[in-house]
Design an enzyme around this catalytic site. Structure first.
Site, mmCIF file in Angstrom:
data_model
loop_
_atom_site.group_PDB
_atom_site.id
_atom_site.type_symbol
_atom_site.label_atom_id
_atom_site.label_comp_id
_atom_site.label_asym_id
_atom_site.label_seq_id
_atom_site.Cartn_x
_atom_site.Cartn_y
_atom_site.Cartn_z
ATOM 1 N N LEU A 60 0.823 -1.214 0.000
ATOM 2 C CA LEU A 60 0.000 0.000 0.000
ATOM 3 C C LEU A 60 0.857 1.264 0.000
ATOM 4 C CD1 LEU A 60 -2.672 -1.171 2.600
ATOM 5 C CD2 LEU A 60 -2.716 -1.386 0.104
ATOM 6 N N GLY B 287 -1.404 6.380 -2.795
ATOM 7 C CA GLY B 287 -2.547 6.262 -3.704
ATOM 8 C C GLY B 287 -3.673 5.483 -3.028
ATOM 9 N N HIS B 288 -3.317 4.333 -2.412
ATOM 10 C CA HIS B 288 -4.337 3.574 -1.673
ATOM 11 C C HIS B 288 -4.890 4.419 -0.518
ATOM 12 C CE1 HIS B 288 -1.807 0.194 -3.351
ATOM 13 N NE2 HIS B 288 -3.002 -0.133 -3.766
ATOM 14 N N ASP C 213 -5.534 3.173 -12.893
ATOM 15 C CA ASP C 213 -5.889 1.986 -13.670
ATOM 16 C C ASP C 213 -7.212 2.279 -14.384
ATOM 17 O OD1 ASP C 213 -3.751 0.079 -12.853
ATOM 18 O OD2 ASP C 213 -4.575 0.491 -10.887
ATOM 19 N N GLN D 178 -9.219 -0.571 -15.948
ATOM 20 C CA GLN D 178 -9.786 -1.408 -14.882
ATOM 21 C C GLN D 178 -11.066 -0.768 -14.336
ATOM 22 O OE1 GLN D 178 -7.534 -3.547 -11.697
ATOM 23 N NE2 GLN D 178 -7.992 -1.748 -10.488
ATOM 24 N N VAL E 56 -2.739 9.637 -7.789
ATOM 25 C CA VAL E 56 -1.817 10.363 -6.906
ATOM 26 C C VAL E 56 -0.427 10.300 -7.542
ATOM 27 C CG1 VAL E 56 -0.791 10.421 -4.595
ATOM 28 C CG2 VAL E 56 -3.207 9.832 -4.875
ATOM 29 N N SER F 182 2.769 3.965 -7.729
ATOM 30 C CA SER F 182 2.388 2.580 -8.033
ATOM 31 C C SER F 182 3.209 1.636 -7.161
ATOM 32 C CB SER F 182 2.693 2.285 -9.517
ATOM 33 O OG SER F 182 2.767 0.892 -9.740
ATOM 34 N N SER F 183 2.612 0.505 -6.815
ATOM 35 C CA SER F 183 3.348 -0.493 -6.017
ATOM 36 C C SER F 183 4.566 -0.991 -6.790
ATOM 37 C CB SER F 183 2.445 -1.678 -5.682
ATOM 38 O OG SER F 183 1.286 -1.223 -5.033
HETATM 39 O O1 PAF Z 1 -5.963 -2.512 -8.688
HETATM 40 C C1 PAF Z 1 -5.650 -3.522 -8.024
HETATM 41 O O2 PAF Z 1 -4.881 -3.459 -7.062
HETATM 42 C C2 PAF Z 1 -6.223 -4.870 -8.423
HETATM 43 O O3 PAF Z 1 -6.326 -4.995 -9.801
HETATM 44 C C3 PAF Z 1 -7.543 -5.202 -7.715
HETATM 45 C C4 PAF Z 1 -8.653 -4.237 -8.130
HETATM 46 C C5 PAF Z 1 -7.358 -5.156 -6.220
HETATM 47 C C6 PAF Z 1 -7.988 -6.617 -8.103
HETATM 48 O O4 PAF Z 1 -7.050 -7.567 -7.727
#
Ligand code: PAF
Length: 285
Positions: free
Chosen positions: A33, A36-37, A150, A153, A176, A185-186
Site C-alpha cells: 500500500l 494512492g491507496h 488503472d 480497470q 496520486v 504505483s506499487s
Molecule cells: O488494482 C488492483 O490493485 C487490483 O487490480 C484489484 C482491483 C485489487 C484486483 O485484484
C-alpha cells in the site's frame, strides 16, 4: 481494525453494520500500500460509516512471466497503514479459500477487456473482474473505490457491476503523483535509480499531449497518439501502446466527449502505465 479471512466472516460483520443502518465503503487492493491507496481509504472514510479494505495478490490477473511471485507483500506495514487510515475491517483471504482446486468460474467483460492493457496482457481483465466479483460477493459494500491510475480497470469494473446488478456505486478517485509527476504505483519499487529518474517522462508526455489536444495543435485522437508514440520512441525501454480513446467507452474518441490519453511503457525493471483525461475542443476529430 478487525480481520476476516473468509467471505462468510466478512459478510457476517458487514451485515451487522448494515443492519445498524451504516453504509460500507470498500477498497480492494493487492497490498504494497502507498499514498494512492491511502487517498482511496480517506475518500471512503469521508463518504461512508464503515471502511473495508482487502489485500489479496490475485494470481488470476498475472500472465505467464509476470511478477506474481515477486510482487511485494509487506503485510505488517500494510496493516499499519490501514489502521492509521481508520479502516474498520481488513478482508485478507487466502488463495486456497477463494480458489479451491474445484474452482471453475470466470467473469469476462467482453468488449472492454480487449484493447490497450487487454491486448498486451491477455486474460488480465478476466482475472480482475473475477476477483472483484468474488470480493464484492464477500463484502457486499455500498461503494467501491478505485483509482483513475488503472483507468481501463475502472471502466471494466463499472460495466461489470452494472451488468451483474451488484448494486454498488463505483467511485473513481484521482491518480496520486510524486512531486515530479510519476504516478504512484506499487511497482515503482522495482525501478533502478536511472529508470526512476527517467520515468516522469511518461506523465510529461501525457500532459503535453493533453495540452496539444486542448490547444487544437493535435486535431484528432490519431494525431495525439502518434505524437506520444514519437515522443517516447527513443526512451530506455519499449512503448507497449499510446492511444487516445473515449474515456467512458474506450472506443473511438469523438469531439464533445472526454478523451483518455493512455500509455504503457516497458522499462527493463518494470512495466508502467499512466493516463490523463482531456476534453477536446469542439473542432477535434
Ligand atoms: O488494482 C488492483 O490493485 C487490483 O487490480 C484489484 C482491483 C485489487 C484486483 O485484484
Amino acid at each position: 481494525m478487525r480481520t476476516a479471512r473468509t467471505p462468510e466472516r466478512a459478510r457476517a460483520l458487514v451485515r451487522q453494520w448494515r443492519s445498524a443502518g451504516e453504509t460500507i465503503g470498500f477498497v480492494p487492493t493487492m497490498g504494497a500500500l502507498h499514498v494512492g491507496h491511502r487517498s482511496l481509504l480517506e475518500r471512503a472514510r469521508k463518504d461512508c460509516d464503515r471502511v473495508v479494505a482487502s489485500i489479496f495478490v490475485n494470481p488470476l490477473q498475472f500472465g505467464p512471466g509476470e511478477d506474481y511471485r515477486r510482487y511485494p507483500r509487506p503485510i505488517r506495514r500494510d496493516m499499519v497503514l490501514l489502521r492509521d487510515a481508520g479502516t474498520d475491517l481488513l478482508y485478507l483471504p487466502q488463495a486456497r479459500t477463494l480458489f479451491p482446486p474445484e474452482y471453475e468460474t470466470r467473469v469476462s467483460v467482453l468488449r472492454l477487456r480487449e484493447p490497450l492493457e487487454g491486448a498486451s496482457r491477455p486474460g488480465h481483465f478476466d482475472g480482475v473482474a473475477t476477483i472483484v466479483a468474488k470480493l464484492l460477493a464477500g463484502v457486499e459494500p455500498d461503494r467501491l473505490y478505485l483509482g483513475q491510475k488503472d483507468a481501463q480497470q475502472a471502466v471494466v469494473l463499472n460495466r461489470m457491476v452494472r451488468d451483474l446488478d451488484f448494486g454498488v456505486r463505483v467511485v473513481v478517485c484521482p491518480t496520486v503523483r510524486e512531486g515530479d509527476g510519476l504516478a504512484v504505483s506499487s511497482r515503482n519499487v522495482y525501478l533502478t535509480p536511472a529508470e526512476r529518474a527517467w520515468a516522469p517522462a511518461l506523465h510529461a508526455t501525457l500532459r503535453d499531449a493533453a495540452s496539444r489536444v486542448r490547444s487544437g495543435e493535435a486535431r484528432s485522437a490519431r494525431e495525439a497518439a502518434v505524437w506520444m508514440r514519437r515522443r517516447l520512441a527513443h526512451g530506455p525501454g519499449r512503448l507497449d501502446y499510446a492511444a487516445a480513446v473515449d474515456a467512458a467507452t474506450l472506443g473511438p474518441a469523438s469531439p464533445g466527449r472526454p478523451w483518455l490519453l493512455v500509455l504503457a511503457y516497458r522499462l527493463p525493471s518494470a512495466r508502467l502505465i499512466d493516463n490523463v483525461v482531456v476534453r477536446p475542443p469542439r473542432g477535434n476529430r
